[in-house]
Enzyme design. Structure first.
Site, PDB file in Angstrom:
ATOM      1  N   GLU A 250       0.879  -1.173   0.000  1.00 42.83           N
ATOM      2  CA  GLU A 250       0.000   0.000   0.000  1.00 42.83           C
ATOM      3  C   GLU A 250       0.907   1.211   0.000  1.00 42.83           C
ATOM      4  O   GLU A 250       1.579   1.505   0.988  1.00 42.83           O
ATOM      5  CB  GLU A 250      -0.918  -0.028   1.224  1.00 42.83           C
ATOM      6  N   CYS A 284      -3.208   8.599   3.646  1.00 39.41           N
ATOM      7  CA  CYS A 284      -2.964   8.158   2.268  1.00 39.41           C
ATOM      8  C   CYS A 284      -4.221   8.153   1.419  1.00 39.41           C
ATOM      9  O   CYS A 284      -4.155   8.366   0.206  1.00 39.41           O
ATOM     10  CB  CYS A 284      -2.319   6.771   2.269  1.00 39.41           C
TER      11      CYS A 284
END
Length: 482
Positions: A250, A284
């Site tokens: 990720e 994020c």
């Protein structure tokens, strides 16, 4: 004032000081002053953690799912009971407000609960075959895991990886962020007290390059899970390929937000600004690039700027604080660069856009209007409290602009039209799409991106599946001579 704990490594079920020669200084982002110092893990510590994960792998794999469930549930209950003790530590070392720290710790307990339950449902299947045969697909733990977690959410990123691995029957070594170690220690204290067997989960801190190279070259490991930057992801990805390791990556995002002219403008602008400035923008999957329909853009900009101007900025441990400091000097320098670049390209900075006077890594909540698509705040991952807004008229054109990025983690669309919501959410190139919501992360839904934002998923049934491998067993009657 909250006292700061001693930071140690957790290896083979024991808390120990690092044996490395280098020392880490943990800073308070609100003051830029030291909170503590601790010794890094040495190569011997890393090898011990690898040995522990390898030696306990078969025992943990053969532990009944019901027992793994009980341990994870106990750990979740312990973590939930310690919210008020852990949250101030998180705010001290990371900078976010106490309310956000409490929510993160509570969410981390929920994540462990989810994985505890889902680990009991790692089903295989029976495939129809000829009489006398048995065709099965079984699920097995992938094996020992190395996990690397960042500083922006030091509780939830640790529990996502630990929860998924342990629920699936994998042992794990977590290399948590050296900038936010106390939160990771708090999570591991709960795991240890919940009765986790020795060596099943290990925690190390140290020089990232040294640890990653040592661990990923070890024959013990079978998987790597990273939440981090694209650059680190590519480095670890190359090491993983060279050593035949499964990966989950990720690697950040730059989420577009498309706001149509049929919404409640004030409500949507407030929701978007609130989500954007959460954790000082260091999220994020935060809404990042705002494309607002021409007919409502002026009102949206006005509301967002008013929200930003009214936010109370201060040390995270102060109860009145609504937005804390940035986590480190690197992020502060990046915000100054982003704001200066936007100004140089003709964008209008409507509020803030600067560093307030005083100590710490503070940057005022900033709204920038009329931002060209080639400005750095539109092309790069900002990861900070800057909200860039631009306009659109044509649906096809705004979808093209939203997808014109190397990232593909989160994306958002706000509209009252079901037809438009379906069209745009289908067309957006991202692993996560929020329709009339800014929430993209829940324990029961998969979290992951596409393109440069990485691959693989955490949370949801996919979060357990990421730590499993499938085995096909084709069983026939004994073979006899004719």
């Amino acid at each position: 004032m909250q006292s700061f704990p001693e930071i140690r490594q957790f290896i083979q079920g024991e808390w120990r000081r690092g044996s490395g020669k280098s020392v880490e200084t943990v800073l308070n982002p609100a003051t830029a002053r030291p909170l503590t110092e601790f010794a890094h893990a040495g190569l011997g510590d890393i090898d011990d953690a690898l040995d522990a994960a390898g030696e306990s792998a078969r025992r943990w794999r053969n532990t009944a799912p019901e027992e793994r469930y009980r341990i994870l549930r106990r750990a979740a209950d312990l973590l939930r009971s310690r919210v008020e003790a852990a949250a101030p530590l998180l705010s001290l070392e990371q900078g976010k407000p106490l309310a956000e720290s409490r929510a993160e710790i509570a969410a981390s307990a929920d994540i462990l609960d989810w994985y505890a339950e889902e680990g009991r449902r790692a089903y295989g299947r029976i495939v129809p075959g000829a009489p006398g045969t048995r065709l099965m697909v079984t699920a097995e733990p992938v094996g020992p895991v190395a996990a690397f977690t960042p500083w922006n959410f030091p509780a939830t990123t640790v529990t996502r990886k630990v929860g998924g691995a342990l629920a699936a029957g994998c042992t794990i070594i977590v290399k948590a962020s050296e900038e936010t170690p106390a939160t990771a220690v708090a999570v591991f204290e709960c795991l240890a007290e919940a009765g986790l067997p020795l060596g099943v989960a290990n925690l190390v801190f140290g020089v990232p390059a040294q640890i990653s190279e040592r661990m990923l070259k070890s024959p013990v490991l079978r998987k790597v899970s990273l939440t981090g930057s694209i650059g680190v992801g590519r480095t670890l990805g190359h090491l993983a390929v060279d050593h035949d390791l499964v990966t989950t990556m990720e690697l950040g995002g730059n989420a577009p937000v498309i706001v149509f002219d049929d919404v409640d403008v004030e409500a949507v602008a407030t929701a978007c600004a609130s989500a954007k400035f959460r954790n000082a923008g260091q999220v994020c999957n935060a809404p990042s690039r705002f494309y607002v329909h021409e007919r409502v853009a002026d009102r949206f900009i006005e509301c967002a700027a008013a929200f930003a101007a009214a936010l109370r900025v201060g040390p995270g441990v102060q109860p009145s604080t609504q937005m804390g400091a940035l986590a480190n000097r690197r992020r502060l320098d990046a915000m100054i660069e982003f704001a200066d670049d936007a100004r140089s390209r003709g964008a209008t900075v409507l509020c803030a856009g600067n560093r307030p006077e005083g100590d710490g890594y503070f940057f005022a909540p900033t709204v920038i209007a009329e931002v060209p698509d080639n400005a750095k705040v539109m092309t790069d991952e900002v990861f900070g409290p800057i909200m860039p807004i631009t306009r659109f008229l044509d649906v096809d054109d705004v979808i093209r602009r939203a997808n014109d990025t190397t990232y593909g983690l989160g994306s958002f669309v706000f509209t009252a039209s079901l037809e438009r919501a379906t069209l745009v959410s289908d067309a957006l190139e991202a692993g996560l799409v929020g329709v009339n919501t800014t929430v993209l992360s829940r324990p029961e839904t998969p979290f992951g991106g596409i393109k440069a934002s990485g691959h693989g998923y955490e949370s949801g049934v996919e979060g357990v599946e990421a730590y499993l491998r499938r085995k096909a067993i084709l069983q026939h009657p004994p073979i006899h001579s004719a």
